[in-house]
Design a protein around this motif. Sequence first.
Motif, PDB file in Angstrom:
ATOM      1  N   GLU A  70       1.085  -1.399   0.441  1.00 26.26           N
ATOM      2  CA  GLU A  70       0.265   0.449  -0.058  1.00 26.26           C
ATOM      3  C   GLU A  70       0.454   0.951  -0.159  1.00 26.26           C
ATOM      4  O   GLU A  70       0.549   2.090  -0.834  1.00 26.26           O
ATOM      5  CB  GLU A  70      -0.656  -0.231   1.201  1.00 26.26           C
ATOM      6  N   ASP A  71       2.041   1.139   0.530  1.00 21.62           N
ATOM      7  CA  ASP A  71       2.886   2.659   0.453  1.00 21.62           C
ATOM      8  C   ASP A  71       3.351   2.786  -0.259  1.00 21.62           C
ATOM      9  O   ASP A  71       3.107   3.429  -0.715  1.00 21.62           O
ATOM     10  CB  ASP A  71       4.074   2.327   2.208  1.00 21.62           C
ATOM     11  N   GLU A  72       3.871   1.951  -0.794  1.00 20.91           N
ATOM     12  CA  GLU A  72       4.480   1.934  -2.184  1.00 20.91           C
ATOM     13  C   GLU A  72       3.471   2.444  -3.604  1.00 20.91           C
ATOM     14  O   GLU A  72       4.020   3.408  -4.493  1.00 20.91           O
ATOM     15  CB  GLU A  72       5.435   0.303  -3.252  1.00 20.91           C
ATOM     16  N   PHE A  73       2.209   1.964  -2.883  1.00 16.16           N
ATOM     17  CA  PHE A  73       0.835   2.044  -4.088  1.00 16.16           C
ATOM     18  C   PHE A  73       0.723   3.359  -4.087  1.00 16.16           C
ATOM     19  O   PHE A  73       0.893   4.754  -5.405  1.00 16.16           O
ATOM     20  CB  PHE A  73       0.273   1.274  -3.737  1.00 16.16           C
ATOM     21  N   TRP A  74       0.576   4.062  -2.597  1.00 14.19           N
ATOM     22  CA  TRP A  74       0.123   5.694  -2.452  1.00 14.19           C
ATOM     23  C   TRP A  74       1.230   6.109  -3.285  1.00 14.19           C
ATOM     24  O   TRP A  74       1.033   7.842  -3.362  1.00 14.19           O
ATOM     25  CB  TRP A  74       0.286   5.533  -1.199  1.00 14.19           C
ATOM     26  N   ALA A  75       3.166   5.942  -2.754  1.00  9.58           N
ATOM     27  CA  ALA A  75       3.894   6.507  -3.612  1.00  9.58           C
ATOM     28  C   ALA A  75       3.785   7.230  -4.401  1.00  9.58           C
ATOM     29  O   ALA A  75       4.163   8.652  -4.761  1.00  9.58           O
ATOM     30  CB  ALA A  75       5.246   6.214  -2.919  1.00  9.58           C
ATOM     31  N   ASP A  76       3.489   5.961  -5.301  1.00  9.69           N
ATOM     32  CA  ASP A  76       3.382   5.583  -6.481  1.00  9.69           C
ATOM     33  C   ASP A  76       2.333   7.124  -7.122  1.00  9.69           C
ATOM     34  O   ASP A  76       2.626   7.797  -8.381  1.00  9.69           O
ATOM     35  CB  ASP A  76       3.295   4.461  -7.610  1.00  9.69           C
ATOM     36  N   LEU A  77       0.805   6.582  -7.201  1.00  9.57           N
ATOM     37  CA  LEU A  77       0.169   7.428  -7.033  1.00  9.57           C
ATOM     38  C   LEU A  77       0.261   8.989  -6.820  1.00  9.57           C
ATOM     39  O   LEU A  77       0.455  10.059  -7.824  1.00  9.57           O
ATOM     40  CB  LEU A  77      -0.959   7.330  -5.991  1.00  9.57           C
ATOM     41  N   LEU A  78       0.865   9.345  -6.020  1.00 13.36           N
ATOM     42  CA  LEU A  78       1.183  10.476  -5.363  1.00 13.36           C
ATOM     43  C   LEU A  78       2.376  11.410  -5.814  1.00 13.36           C
ATOM     44  O   LEU A  78       2.351  12.407  -6.676  1.00 13.36           O
ATOM     45  CB  LEU A  78       1.851  10.772  -3.484  1.00 13.36           C
ATOM     46  N   GLN A  79       3.170  10.513  -6.782  1.00 14.86           N
ATOM     47  CA  GLN A  79       4.095  11.102  -7.676  1.00 14.86           C
ATOM     48  C   GLN A  79       3.429  11.677  -8.587  1.00 14.86           C
ATOM     49  O   GLN A  79       3.859  12.415  -9.648  1.00 14.86           O
ATOM     50  CB  GLN A  79       5.141  10.052  -8.060  1.00 14.86           C
ATOM     51  N   VAL A  80       2.790  10.339  -9.430  1.00 15.52           N
ATOM     52  CA  VAL A  80       2.244  11.342 -11.190  1.00 15.52           C
ATOM     53  C   VAL A  80       1.138  12.536  -9.931  1.00 15.52           C
ATOM     54  O   VAL A  80       0.930  13.072 -11.704  1.00 15.52           O
ATOM     55  CB  VAL A  80       2.047   9.492 -11.537  1.00 15.52           C
ATOM     56  N   THR A  81       0.783  11.966 -10.022  1.00 14.59           N
ATOM     57  CA  THR A  81      -0.505  13.143  -9.555  1.00 14.59           C
ATOM     58  C   THR A  81      -0.228  14.478  -9.033  1.00 14.59           C
ATOM     59  O   THR A  81      -1.029  15.663  -9.380  1.00 14.59           O
ATOM     60  CB  THR A  81      -1.595  13.116  -8.616  1.00 14.59           C
ATOM     61  N   LYS A  82       1.364  14.307  -8.717  1.00  7.94           N
ATOM     62  CA  LYS A  82       2.192  16.051  -7.991  1.00  7.94           C
ATOM     63  C   LYS A  82       1.206  16.044  -6.649  1.00  7.94           C
ATOM     64  O   LYS A  82       1.091  17.393  -6.411  1.00  7.94           O
ATOM     65  CB  LYS A  82       2.512  17.165  -8.722  1.00  7.94           C
ATOM     66  N   GLY A  83       0.416  15.118  -5.815  1.00  5.10           N
ATOM     67  CA  GLY A  83      -0.274  15.540  -4.771  1.00  5.10           C
ATOM     68  C   GLY A  83      -1.459  16.104  -5.253  1.00  5.10           C
ATOM     69  O   GLY A  83      -2.409  16.125  -4.168  1.00  5.10           O
ATOM     70  N   ARG A  84      -1.729  15.962  -6.241  1.00  2.16           N
ATOM     71  CA  ARG A  84      -3.434  16.791  -6.850  1.00  2.16           C
ATOM     72  C   ARG A  84      -4.191  15.313  -6.384  1.00  2.16           C
ATOM     73  O   ARG A  84      -4.814  14.994  -7.672  1.00  2.16           O
ATOM     74  CB  ARG A  84      -3.657  16.758  -7.965  1.00  2.16           C
ATOM     75  N   THR A  85      -4.759  14.745  -5.199  1.00  2.00           N
ATOM     76  CA  THR A  85      -5.793  13.824  -5.169  1.00  2.00           C
ATOM     77  C   THR A  85      -6.522  13.654  -3.519  1.00  2.00           C
ATOM     78  O   THR A  85      -5.341  14.953  -2.917  1.00  2.00           O
ATOM     79  CB  THR A  85      -4.709  12.677  -4.796  1.00  2.00           C
ATOM     80  N   ASP A  86      -7.432  13.816  -3.943  1.00  2.00           N
ATOM     81  CA  ASP A  86      -8.108  13.122  -2.319  1.00  2.00           C
ATOM     82  C   ASP A  86      -7.449  11.819  -1.127  1.00  2.00           C
ATOM     83  O   ASP A  86      -7.922  11.029  -2.078  1.00  2.00           O
ATOM     84  CB  ASP A  86      -9.425  13.181  -2.503  1.00  2.00           C
ATOM     85  N   GLU A  87      -6.550  12.427  -0.417  1.00  2.00           N
ATOM     86  CA  GLU A  87      -6.104  11.409   0.295  1.00  2.00           C
ATOM     87  C   GLU A  87      -6.985  10.131   0.297  1.00  2.00           C
ATOM     88  O   GLU A  87      -6.447   9.471   0.898  1.00  2.00           O
ATOM     89  CB  GLU A  87      -5.003  12.058   0.853  1.00  2.00           C
ATOM     90  N   GLU A  88      -8.054  10.962   1.393  1.00  2.00           N
ATOM     91  CA  GLU A  88      -8.998  10.100   1.629  1.00  2.00           C
ATOM     92  C   GLU A  88      -8.778   8.572   0.981  1.00  2.00           C
ATOM     93  O   GLU A  88      -9.010   7.402   0.898  1.00  2.00           O
ATOM     94  CB  GLU A  88     -10.335  10.557   2.575  1.00  2.00           C
ATOM     95  N   LEU A  89     -10.310   8.945  -0.152  1.00  2.00           N
ATOM     96  CA  LEU A  89     -10.517   8.347  -1.463  1.00  2.00           C
ATOM     97  C   LEU A  89      -9.221   7.708  -2.191  1.00  2.00           C
ATOM     98  O   LEU A  89      -9.414   6.301  -3.034  1.00  2.00           O
ATOM     99  CB  LEU A  89     -11.272   8.883  -1.942  1.00  2.00           C
ATOM    100  N   ALA A  90      -7.971   8.401  -2.053  1.00  2.00           N
ATOM    101  CA  ALA A  90      -6.934   7.516  -2.494  1.00  2.00           C
ATOM    102  C   ALA A  90      -5.998   6.364  -1.634  1.00  2.00           C
ATOM    103  O   ALA A  90      -6.714   5.174  -2.326  1.00  2.00           O
ATOM    104  CB  ALA A  90      -5.822   8.222  -2.868  1.00  2.00           C
ATOM    105  N   ARG A  91      -6.671   6.402  -0.506  1.00  2.00           N
ATOM    106  CA  ARG A  91      -5.907   5.010   0.265  1.00  2.00           C
ATOM    107  C   ARG A  91      -6.751   4.597   0.521  1.00  2.00           C
ATOM    108  O   ARG A  91      -6.951   3.016   0.367  1.00  2.00           O
ATOM    109  CB  ARG A  91      -4.988   6.058   2.033  1.00  2.00           C
ATOM    110  N   LEU A  92      -8.675   4.930   0.077  1.00  2.00           N
ATOM    111  CA  LEU A  92      -9.748   4.317   0.309  1.00  2.00           C
ATOM    112  C   LEU A  92      -8.938   2.745  -1.068  1.00  2.00           C
ATOM    113  O   LEU A  92      -9.410   1.737  -0.753  1.00  2.00           O
ATOM    114  CB  LEU A  92     -10.803   4.392   0.753  1.00  2.00           C
TER     115      LEU A  92
END
Length: 464
Positions: A70-92
């Motif tokens: 999960e941590d690697e998936f989150w890091a990958d998502l954070l990288q490509v979106t440059k932080g433009r994501t709803d963290e609650e929904l993304a982590r869900l």
Amino acid sequence: MSGRSDLDVLVVGGGNAALCAAIAACRAGASVLVLEGAPRFYRGGNTRHTRNMRCTHDSATAWLTGPYGEDEFWADLLQVTKGRTDEELARLMIRKSRDMLDWIQEQGVRFQPSLGGTLSLGRTNSFFLGGGRAMLNALYRTAHKLGVAVEYDAEVIDLDMAGGRFRSTTVRRADGHSTVAARTIVAAAGGFEANIEWLKEGWGEIAENFLIRGTPYNRGSLLRVLLDKGVEPIGDVTQCHAVAIDARAPKFDGGIITRLDCVVFGIVVNKHGQRFYDEGEDFWPKRYAIWGRMVAAQPDQIAYIIFDASSLSLFMPSLYPPISAPTIGELANKLELDAASVEATVNAFNNAVQPGRFDHTIHDGCRTKGLEIEKTNWARRIETAPYYAYPVRPGITFTYLGTRVDRHARMKMVDGTMAENMFAAGEIMAGNVLGQGYAAGIGMTIGSVFGKIAGEGAAAHARA
């Protein structure tokens, strides 16, 4: 179905998200009707063209080469979106993706090991046996066995709503308009990438040069109605999943076989023969989706990938063969580019390549030195004849402007309230997770995870 009022869940759309919602709702005891705006042959929107989905898993499997936490998936998502994501929904989404691999197989979907040259995704992404259409057909077979009703050529063009409460839809069919009422609705009808006029609202006239990777039926009819009726929007009209695809592809429905994965093995030049970005910035699964937007910013929205014979077998080819020539100058002439400019660019690149050991499976550090735009990985001289090139244009997969939802996939209204019986899943709400950027397979993850959540939530509300 006109005027039907005993229906528990109405699902609008016919792709992965819609079918996951329909199956989940039906398994929860609800009566379900799916309205697909496209003809049966074109059912499923972009799901028809997909190959894989990205899910967390703890260990290697018969088709995955290792763990993806999960941590690697989150890091990958954070990288490509440059932080433009709803963290609650993304982590869900990431957390629930762990169970999705088993659940989706229970619905008849099968996986296979990744093929060679498929973006180095063997560890992170599960590939569908037979591709996206086989995956889609498996979901439809399961839905039919469960009793889900499906209608094709049924486009939802209006909603009867009172505040955040849905009551019925107006459906356009070949024989006229009719009304379908239901206790709940799941909007899973995709984005508006096939609506060129809507794309122009954000991109301007250059959108005329965009190619649409999916069907001409994803025009955003339902999304437009929802936003007009007071559902809160998420994202903006210019954000989308856009990749560089073969410029010879058809305007619509070219699909994944027109995508080009060879950027990291060569250089990319615009119509003036000039490079404009680092082709070796990162692994292709994290960077392939930036190239559509970059090509869109080039003159006439056209670019050319140039490489040599040493790289020809390292990637999945396009439907169309590469253009080839025995010299760079002759290749440029075939591309109708200025030969002197292209030769100068290639010569400068070759002279800047530093010694190193090429390895496309890792960040190999093979780089250039002394160029205005350096290539930071996988740089090697373009010197082995014959020489090859692919012309590329922006290929739009799906748009990110959509409906805002909560963790239960319920739509949020512009007045701050939550819709009572209205849910959304898939590309129509992907902007909650994808504010920008993309990593391979995430679209299918969003669709399946939130489709299941929406279907279960809709069934629970309808049967309460």
